[in-house]
Design a protein around this motif. Sequence first.
Motif, PDB file in Angstrom:
ATOM      1  N   PRO A 556       1.900   3.975   6.401  1.00 51.54           N
ATOM      2  CA  PRO A 556       0.625   4.242   6.909  1.00 51.54           C
ATOM      3  C   PRO A 556      -0.168   2.829   7.210  1.00 51.54           C
ATOM      4  O   PRO A 556       0.467   1.736   6.837  1.00 51.54           O
ATOM      5  N   ASP A 557      -1.242   3.063   7.737  1.00 52.72           N
ATOM      6  CA  ASP A 557      -2.125   1.932   8.276  1.00 52.72           C
ATOM      7  C   ASP A 557      -2.467   1.116   6.864  1.00 52.72           C
ATOM      8  O   ASP A 557      -2.564  -0.211   7.347  1.00 52.72           O
ATOM      9  N   GLU A 558      -2.763   1.561   5.739  1.00 50.36           N
ATOM     10  CA  GLU A 558      -3.117   0.857   4.871  1.00 50.36           C
ATOM     11  C   GLU A 558      -1.822   0.103   3.841  1.00 50.36           C
ATOM     12  O   GLU A 558      -2.160  -0.762   2.915  1.00 50.36           O
ATOM     13  N   GLY A 559      -0.662   0.309   4.529  1.00 50.02           N
ATOM     14  CA  GLY A 559       0.618  -0.421   3.958  1.00 50.02           C
ATOM     15  C   GLY A 559       1.291   0.313   2.949  1.00 50.02           C
ATOM     16  O   GLY A 559       0.459   1.344   2.292  1.00 50.02           O
ATOM     17  N   ILE A 560       2.225  -0.133   2.403  1.00 55.58           N
ATOM     18  CA  ILE A 560       3.125   0.513   1.306  1.00 55.58           C
ATOM     19  C   ILE A 560       3.298  -0.597   0.202  1.00 55.58           C
ATOM     20  O   ILE A 560       3.581  -1.526   0.571  1.00 55.58           O
ATOM     21  N   PRO A 561       3.146  -0.077  -0.898  1.00 53.39           N
ATOM     22  CA  PRO A 561       3.008  -1.088  -2.037  1.00 53.39           C
ATOM     23  C   PRO A 561       4.684  -1.532  -2.127  1.00 53.39           C
ATOM     24  O   PRO A 561       5.667  -0.901  -1.739  1.00 53.39           O
TER      25      PRO A 561
END
Length: 605
Positions: A556-561
């Motif tokens: 997603p836009d907030e990235g993946i850990p």
Amino acid sequence: MSQATKMRRHAHKMRRQGIQPVVVIDKDDRFPDIAAVIIGRFLWRYRSELAPVYAVVALALAGAVLHATHAPWWPYILAGATLAAWTLAMFGERVGLSLRAERFYAAAVALGGGMWLAAATALGLAFAPLPQVLLFGGFVLAVPWWAHRRRRAKVRVERQLAAWPEIAHAVGLAGSRVQSAVVDVWGWRARLALARGQTIQDVVARVPAIESALGTFRGAVRVQPTRDDKANRFELRVLDTDPHADAIAWPGPSVASITEPIDLGPFEDATSARVLFLRRHALFGGVAGSGKSGGLNVLMGNLTACRDVVIWAVDLKRGMELQPWAPCIDRLATAPEQARVLLRDAVAVLEARAAWLAARGRRVWEPTPELPALVIVIDEYAELADEVPDTTADTDSIARRGRAVAVTLIAATQRPTQKAMGKGAVRSQMDVRVSFRVRERKDVDLILGQGMLAAGWHAHTLNAPGKFLLSAPEHDTPRRARAYLLSDEAVADAAHRHAARRPALDEVSRTAIEEAHAGVALRSLNGPEEPPSVSDVAEPENRPETVLWDMLSRAPDEGIPVSHLINATGMSRPWIYQRLRELADDHRVTQVSRGRWRAITEHAQ
């Protein structure tokens, strides 16, 4: 027992009861006796003003006696005077000479008097010009004594306290008596004993009447328990001038570690209002314009100077108050959703730290630059409760469980309403309460605790921005203080200087946050179904590079850990970061935030 002794004891007892004894002069009394009494009372009453005269007479008598009996002693007298003068100049502060001018004056008097006494011992009192030197020198050294403000204040205080029995009778405290009094820079304080059945609450209720009887300005009288905390004793503090009338510039950070007490500002007796924040949650309260934001700036200025503290902050006024400290703040939430995520991550941190401590058989998290404490500052706590009500469970959890793991919550509010402050565990867990001016009397108990208004904590009477009352385990009496003032330039300068020395969050806490975000990312990628297991995502026939790129492309836009990428590929953290760096160099992926990555849109498949 003589009749005179009985009369003196009877007069003393009458004064204790608030009755001024009257001397009845019989017509048969002889005039010389009456004159001696009048002269003796005059000399005693004006003993302070006549002290230089007494000193000159004492030196003259001592010089005459020593010359007649021990004339060879003059070198020892001179050496003793020199030593006494040096001691007063260097260590006079220990005997109450707080100002440098006072110490030098006392040293000059000791040296001058000693030198004259040595000369008189060797040469005799009549040796010219010793008498003229004594009279002239005594007058010159008497002028500073007569003009000294504190001496004149002490005389005035002594005469006021001599009339205390009459004052006590007038204000309804008959039978109370003065035990001791001390004059300081801004006024004086006295220790008084109460009559049977009287309490300090009775004195607090009569403060306006005491101010009227003493002729002070409104708000000049303070009443507090004595240090021995006896129920029939109290300390009366009277100010001649308000030491907090003007703003006090911030002298700079007072600590370098969260393990040290932080200086928020001076009390009225010039001592520092120092309080420890490690393993203590704190509440700052006060109406708009009371100086609450200034108090938070003092706190932030000290916290940012600590190399064993990571600061998170929530400011739902779009960062108006805390944005200037942004270079020193690890995470700053200015929107409701950001605040929700920040508090959720804080709960994950304290749970991970608790597990880490338990696995090592330790009970508390000791802050160091490698394992820093986490301090969460929430400005406008009432706004958070209104706009993000579902964060109440997180703040309650932090308040209940954050102490041992060094996760500290500091809340500030301009609206100490029952809705904002009276629900949940947050308010009850606040060990440190800082109350600036409040509008209504009932708000005192909301901020400082139930019953504090009746105990004399009158925050509604604070009359200038920055003045506050501090309630903490080491501060259990109502003493007024004033927070230091930080100008905008001082804030910017401190934030710039401290930014380069800020520590990073420890590995235990970072991993906990990444794992918490990994669960959110999995739910976002896979919809409402259960997240896939590691074996489902990383089949043996799939290459780790393919799985890695697939996860980054669908992020997603907030990235993946990073933690989720490790679980999905089955590879180590160094391997993941090496591949991410290679992809970033090819401009195929980007780091959204710390520990979170995604593919660049134009390369996503």
